[in-house]
Enzyme design. Structure first.
Site, mmCIF file in Angstrom:
data_model
loop_
_atom_site.group_PDB
_atom_site.id
_atom_site.type_symbol
_atom_site.label_atom_id
_atom_site.label_comp_id
_atom_site.label_asym_id
_atom_site.label_seq_id
_atom_site.Cartn_x
_atom_site.Cartn_y
_atom_site.Cartn_z
ATOM 1 N N GLY A 46 0.997 -0.877 -0.174
ATOM 2 C CA GLY A 46 0.171 0.534 0.094
ATOM 3 C C GLY A 46 0.781 1.355 -0.117
ATOM 4 O O GLY A 46 2.247 1.515 0.239
ATOM 5 N N GLN A 51 3.318 9.628 1.358
ATOM 6 C CA GLN A 51 4.345 9.574 1.858
ATOM 7 C C GLN A 51 5.562 9.602 0.558
ATOM 8 O O GLN A 51 6.219 9.670 0.522
ATOM 9 C CB GLN A 51 4.411 7.967 1.821
ATOM 10 C CG GLN A 51 3.743 7.094 2.533
ATOM 11 C CD GLN A 51 3.607 5.868 3.159
ATOM 12 O OE1 GLN A 51 2.437 5.016 2.526
ATOM 13 N NE2 GLN A 51 4.780 5.381 3.525
ATOM 14 N N CYS A 89 6.013 -0.393 7.225
ATOM 15 C CA CYS A 89 5.750 0.912 6.700
ATOM 16 C C CYS A 89 7.260 1.736 6.024
ATOM 17 O O CYS A 89 8.150 1.431 6.218
ATOM 18 C CB CYS A 89 5.326 1.527 7.571
ATOM 19 S SG CYS A 89 4.854 3.804 6.657
ATOM 20 N N LEU A 90 6.652 2.191 4.493
ATOM 21 C CA LEU A 90 7.749 2.558 3.818
ATOM 22 C C LEU A 90 8.224 3.994 3.671
ATOM 23 O O LEU A 90 9.383 4.021 3.965
ATOM 24 C CB LEU A 90 7.268 2.189 2.418
ATOM 25 C CG LEU A 90 6.343 0.968 1.752
ATOM 26 C CD1 LEU A 90 6.351 1.148 0.358
ATOM 27 C CD2 LEU A 90 7.683 0.041 1.668
ATOM 28 N N HIS A 132 -3.992 1.089 7.997
ATOM 29 C CA HIS A 132 -2.523 1.914 8.080
ATOM 30 C C HIS A 132 -2.625 3.005 7.030
ATOM 31 O O HIS A 132 -1.969 3.951 7.682
ATOM 32 C CB HIS A 132 -1.821 0.350 7.109
ATOM 33 C CG HIS A 132 -0.332 1.048 7.282
ATOM 34 N ND1 HIS A 132 0.541 0.950 8.065
ATOM 35 C CD2 HIS A 132 0.045 1.893 6.668
ATOM 36 C CE1 HIS A 132 1.527 0.908 7.598
ATOM 37 N NE2 HIS A 132 1.809 1.731 6.676
ATOM 38 N N GLU A 133 -2.917 3.036 5.630
ATOM 39 C CA GLU A 133 -3.652 3.979 4.874
ATOM 40 C C GLU A 133 -4.028 5.297 5.624
ATOM 41 O O GLU A 133 -3.725 6.131 5.187
ATOM 42 C CB GLU A 133 -3.394 3.576 3.411
ATOM 43 C CG GLU A 133 -2.739 2.230 2.627
ATOM 44 C CD GLU A 133 -1.253 2.314 3.013
ATOM 45 O OE1 GLU A 133 -1.079 3.818 3.772
ATOM 46 O OE2 GLU A 133 -1.056 1.517 3.277
ATOM 47 N N HIS A 136 -2.266 6.669 7.822
ATOM 48 C CA HIS A 136 -1.514 8.352 7.235
ATOM 49 C C HIS A 136 -2.156 9.800 6.648
ATOM 50 O O HIS A 136 -1.199 10.511 6.860
ATOM 51 C CB HIS A 136 -0.360 7.673 6.188
ATOM 52 C CG HIS A 136 0.735 6.731 5.707
ATOM 53 N ND1 HIS A 136 1.804 7.201 6.280
ATOM 54 C CD2 HIS A 136 1.022 5.516 5.752
ATOM 55 C CE1 HIS A 136 2.855 6.170 6.364
ATOM 56 N NE2 HIS A 136 2.114 5.228 5.727
HETATM 57 O O1 GNR Z 1 3.932 -2.605 2.543
HETATM 58 C C1 GNR Z 1 3.096 -2.747 3.817
HETATM 59 N N1 GNR Z 1 2.967 -3.713 4.475
HETATM 60 C C2 GNR Z 1 2.169 -3.474 5.836
HETATM 61 C C3 GNR Z 1 2.395 -4.922 6.445
HETATM 62 C C4 GNR Z 1 1.443 -4.417 7.233
HETATM 63 C C5 GNR Z 1 0.471 -3.427 7.677
HETATM 64 C C6 GNR Z 1 0.705 -2.778 7.150
HETATM 65 C C7 GNR Z 1 1.626 -2.595 5.378
HETATM 66 S S1 GNR Z 1 1.215 -1.011 4.096
HETATM 67 C C8 GNR Z 1 2.654 -1.538 3.997
HETATM 68 C C9 GNR Z 1 3.410 -0.541 3.644
HETATM 69 C C10 GNR Z 1 3.221 0.864 3.097
HETATM 70 O O2 GNR Z 1 3.529 1.918 4.421
HETATM 71 N N2 GNR Z 1 1.835 1.870 3.578
HETATM 72 O O3 GNR Z 1 1.284 2.977 3.373
HETATM 73 NI NI NI Z 2 2.903 2.796 5.718
#
Ligand code: GNR
Ligand code: NI
Length: 165
Positions: A46, A51, A89-90, A132-133, A136
Protein backbone atom coordinates in the site's frame (compact mmCIF):
# COMPACT_ATOMS: atom_id res chain seq x y z
CA UNK A 1 5.18 6.35 -15.31
CA UNK A 2 7.51 7.57 -12.62
CA UNK A 3 8.74 6.44 -9.24
CA UNK A 4 8.93 9.16 -6.64
CA UNK A 5 11.04 9.29 -3.45
CA UNK A 6 9.29 8.05 -0.29
CA UNK A 7 9.48 10.31 2.78
CA UNK A 8 10.93 8.66 5.90
CA UNK A 9 10.11 9.22 9.58
CA UNK A 10 10.78 11.70 11.26
CA UNK A 11 10.00 13.90 8.22
CA UNK A 12 7.40 16.42 9.51
CA UNK A 13 5.52 16.28 6.19
CA UNK A 14 4.31 12.80 7.23
CA UNK A 15 2.43 14.48 10.10
CA UNK A 16 0.31 16.83 8.01
CA UNK A 17 -3.36 15.96 7.52
CA UNK A 18 -4.19 15.45 3.84
CA UNK A 19 -6.96 17.36 2.07
CA UNK A 20 -9.98 15.86 0.33
CA UNK A 21 -9.74 15.40 -3.43
CA UNK A 22 -12.24 17.58 -5.25
CA UNK A 23 -10.86 17.52 -8.82
CA UNK A 24 -10.83 14.19 -10.64
CA UNK A 25 -8.55 15.25 -13.46
CA UNK A 26 -5.48 14.15 -15.41
CA UNK A 27 -3.23 15.34 -12.56
CA UNK A 28 -4.95 12.92 -10.17
CA UNK A 29 -4.61 10.05 -12.65
CA UNK A 30 -0.90 10.67 -13.10
CA UNK A 31 -0.43 10.90 -9.30
CA UNK A 32 -2.14 7.50 -8.94
CA UNK A 33 0.06 5.98 -11.70
CA UNK A 34 3.19 7.26 -9.96
CA UNK A 35 1.95 5.89 -6.63
CA UNK A 36 1.52 2.39 -8.09
CA UNK A 37 5.02 2.60 -9.64
CA UNK A 38 6.50 3.77 -6.35
CA UNK A 39 4.65 1.15 -4.26
CA UNK A 40 5.64 -1.72 -6.55
CA UNK A 41 9.28 -0.62 -6.84
CA UNK A 42 9.46 -0.53 -3.04
CA UNK A 43 7.67 -3.91 -2.79
CA UNK A 44 4.97 -2.48 -0.54
CA UNK A 45 1.32 -3.55 -0.36
CA UNK A 46 0.00 0.00 0.00
CA UNK A 47 1.02 3.63 -0.32
CA UNK A 48 -0.61 6.92 0.66
CA UNK A 49 0.02 10.13 -1.32
CA UNK A 50 1.42 11.86 1.78
CA UNK A 51 4.32 9.37 1.68
CA UNK A 52 5.49 11.00 -1.56
CA UNK A 53 4.81 14.48 -0.19
CA UNK A 54 1.38 15.05 -1.77
CA UNK A 55 -1.20 16.00 0.85
CA UNK A 56 -4.30 14.62 -0.86
CA UNK A 57 -6.56 11.90 0.57
CA UNK A 58 -5.44 9.21 -1.87
CA UNK A 59 -4.01 5.73 -1.33
CA UNK A 60 -3.29 2.73 -3.53
CA UNK A 61 -3.14 -0.91 -2.45
CA UNK A 62 -2.34 -4.30 -3.89
CA UNK A 63 -2.52 -7.01 -1.26
CA UNK A 64 -1.82 -10.63 -2.16
CA UNK A 65 -4.43 -11.95 -4.61
CA UNK A 66 -6.84 -9.04 -4.12
CA UNK A 67 -7.34 -6.55 -6.96
CA UNK A 68 -5.27 -3.39 -7.17
CA UNK A 69 -7.30 -0.71 -5.43
CA UNK A 70 -7.43 3.07 -5.73
CA UNK A 71 -8.82 4.76 -2.62
CA UNK A 72 -9.75 8.43 -3.01
CA UNK A 73 -11.27 10.12 0.06
CA UNK A 74 -11.51 6.71 1.81
CA UNK A 75 -13.41 5.99 5.01
CA UNK A 76 -13.95 2.70 6.77
CA UNK A 77 -16.17 1.11 9.38
CA UNK A 78 -14.58 -1.49 11.64
CA UNK A 79 -16.54 -4.75 11.43
CA UNK A 80 -14.30 -7.41 12.92
CA UNK A 81 -12.22 -8.19 15.97
CA UNK A 82 -8.81 -6.85 16.92
CA UNK A 83 -6.01 -8.97 15.44
CA UNK A 84 -2.26 -9.24 15.81
CA UNK A 85 -0.02 -8.88 12.81
CA UNK A 86 3.53 -7.97 11.82
CA UNK A 87 3.23 -4.42 10.56
CA UNK A 88 5.77 -2.41 8.61
CA UNK A 89 5.79 0.91 6.77
CA UNK A 90 7.72 2.15 3.74
CA UNK A 91 8.18 5.43 5.67
CA UNK A 92 9.78 3.57 8.62
CA UNK A 93 11.99 1.35 6.47
CA UNK A 94 13.95 -1.61 7.76
CA UNK A 95 11.86 -2.46 10.82
CA UNK A 96 8.64 -4.34 11.53
CA UNK A 97 6.75 -4.80 14.76
CA UNK A 98 3.91 -6.96 16.07
CA UNK A 99 0.78 -4.78 16.42
CA UNK A 100 -2.65 -5.34 17.93
CA UNK A 101 -4.28 -2.08 16.87
CA UNK A 102 -6.09 -3.28 13.72
CA UNK A 103 -9.39 -5.08 13.30
CA UNK A 104 -9.57 -8.04 10.94
CA UNK A 105 -12.55 -6.85 8.87
CA UNK A 106 -13.60 -3.41 7.59
CA UNK A 107 -16.21 -1.95 5.27
CA UNK A 108 -14.46 0.57 3.02
CA UNK A 109 -16.18 3.47 1.24
CA UNK A 110 -14.11 5.43 -1.24
CA UNK A 111 -14.11 7.06 -4.65
CA UNK A 112 -12.17 5.81 -7.66
CA UNK A 113 -9.95 7.88 -9.97
CA UNK A 114 -13.06 9.14 -11.81
CA UNK A 115 -14.84 10.17 -8.63
CA UNK A 116 -17.28 7.22 -8.64
CA UNK A 117 -18.22 6.09 -5.12
CA UNK A 118 -17.82 2.41 -4.36
CA UNK A 119 -17.52 0.13 -1.36
CA UNK A 120 -15.93 -3.20 -0.55
CA UNK A 121 -15.22 -5.37 2.44
CA UNK A 122 -11.62 -6.13 3.30
CA UNK A 123 -10.30 -8.83 5.60
CA UNK A 124 -7.03 -9.79 7.21
CA UNK A 125 -3.92 -8.13 5.80
CA UNK A 126 -5.95 -6.08 3.33
CA UNK A 127 -8.13 -4.75 6.18
CA UNK A 128 -4.97 -3.85 8.12
CA UNK A 129 -3.60 -2.07 5.07
CA UNK A 130 -6.77 0.06 4.73
CA UNK A 131 -6.46 1.13 8.37
CA UNK A 132 -2.73 1.82 7.93
CA UNK A 133 -3.30 4.01 4.84
CA UNK A 134 -6.18 5.91 6.47
CA UNK A 135 -3.83 6.62 9.39
CA UNK A 136 -1.25 8.12 6.97
CA UNK A 137 -3.95 10.32 5.44
CA UNK A 138 -4.57 11.81 8.90
CA UNK A 139 -0.86 12.22 9.68
CA UNK A 140 -0.44 9.10 11.83
CA UNK A 141 2.10 6.26 11.66
CA UNK A 142 1.65 2.72 12.98
CA UNK A 143 4.43 3.29 15.51
CA UNK A 144 2.20 5.90 17.21
CA UNK A 145 -0.18 3.09 18.16
CA UNK A 146 2.42 0.92 19.88
CA UNK A 147 2.85 0.81 23.65
CA UNK A 148 5.63 3.20 24.72
CA UNK A 149 7.90 0.22 25.46
CA UNK A 150 7.48 -1.27 22.00
CA UNK A 151 7.70 2.17 20.36
CA UNK A 152 11.01 2.90 22.07
CA UNK A 153 12.30 -0.52 21.07
CA UNK A 154 11.33 -0.23 17.42
CA UNK A 155 12.63 3.36 17.16
CA UNK A 156 15.97 2.33 18.66
CA UNK A 157 16.29 -0.40 16.02
CA UNK A 158 15.19 2.05 13.31
CA UNK A 159 17.74 4.70 14.34
CA UNK A 160 20.51 2.10 14.44
CA UNK A 161 19.54 0.90 10.95
CA UNK A 162 19.62 4.48 9.65
CA UNK A 163 23.05 5.19 11.14
CA UNK A 164 24.42 2.03 9.57
CA UNK A 165 22.82 3.16 6.30
O1 GNR B 1 4.16 -2.71 2.65
C1 GNR B 1 3.49 -2.57 3.68
N1 GNR B 1 3.22 -3.66 4.44
C2 GNR B 1 2.30 -3.65 5.48
C3 GNR B 1 2.28 -4.74 6.35
C4 GNR B 1 1.38 -4.79 7.38
C5 GNR B 1 0.49 -3.76 7.58
C6 GNR B 1 0.50 -2.65 6.75
C7 GNR B 1 1.40 -2.60 5.70
S1 GNR B 1 1.38 -1.23 4.62
C8 GNR B 1 3.04 -1.22 4.09
C9 GNR B 1 3.24 -0.18 3.00
C10 GNR B 1 3.07 1.21 3.57
O2 GNR B 1 3.88 1.77 4.25
N2 GNR B 1 1.93 1.80 3.32
O3 GNR B 1 1.68 3.02 3.82
NI1 NI C 1 2.93 3.11 5.66
Amino acid sequence: MMERPILAHPDPRLREVSKSVERFDEGLRSLIDDMFDTMRAAEGIGLAAVQIGVHLRVAVMQVEDQPARVLVNPEYEPLGEPMELDEGCLSVPGVRERTKSRVNRVLVRAQDADGECYEFEAQGLEAACVQHECDHIDGHLYIDRLSSLRRRRVLKRYEREREEG
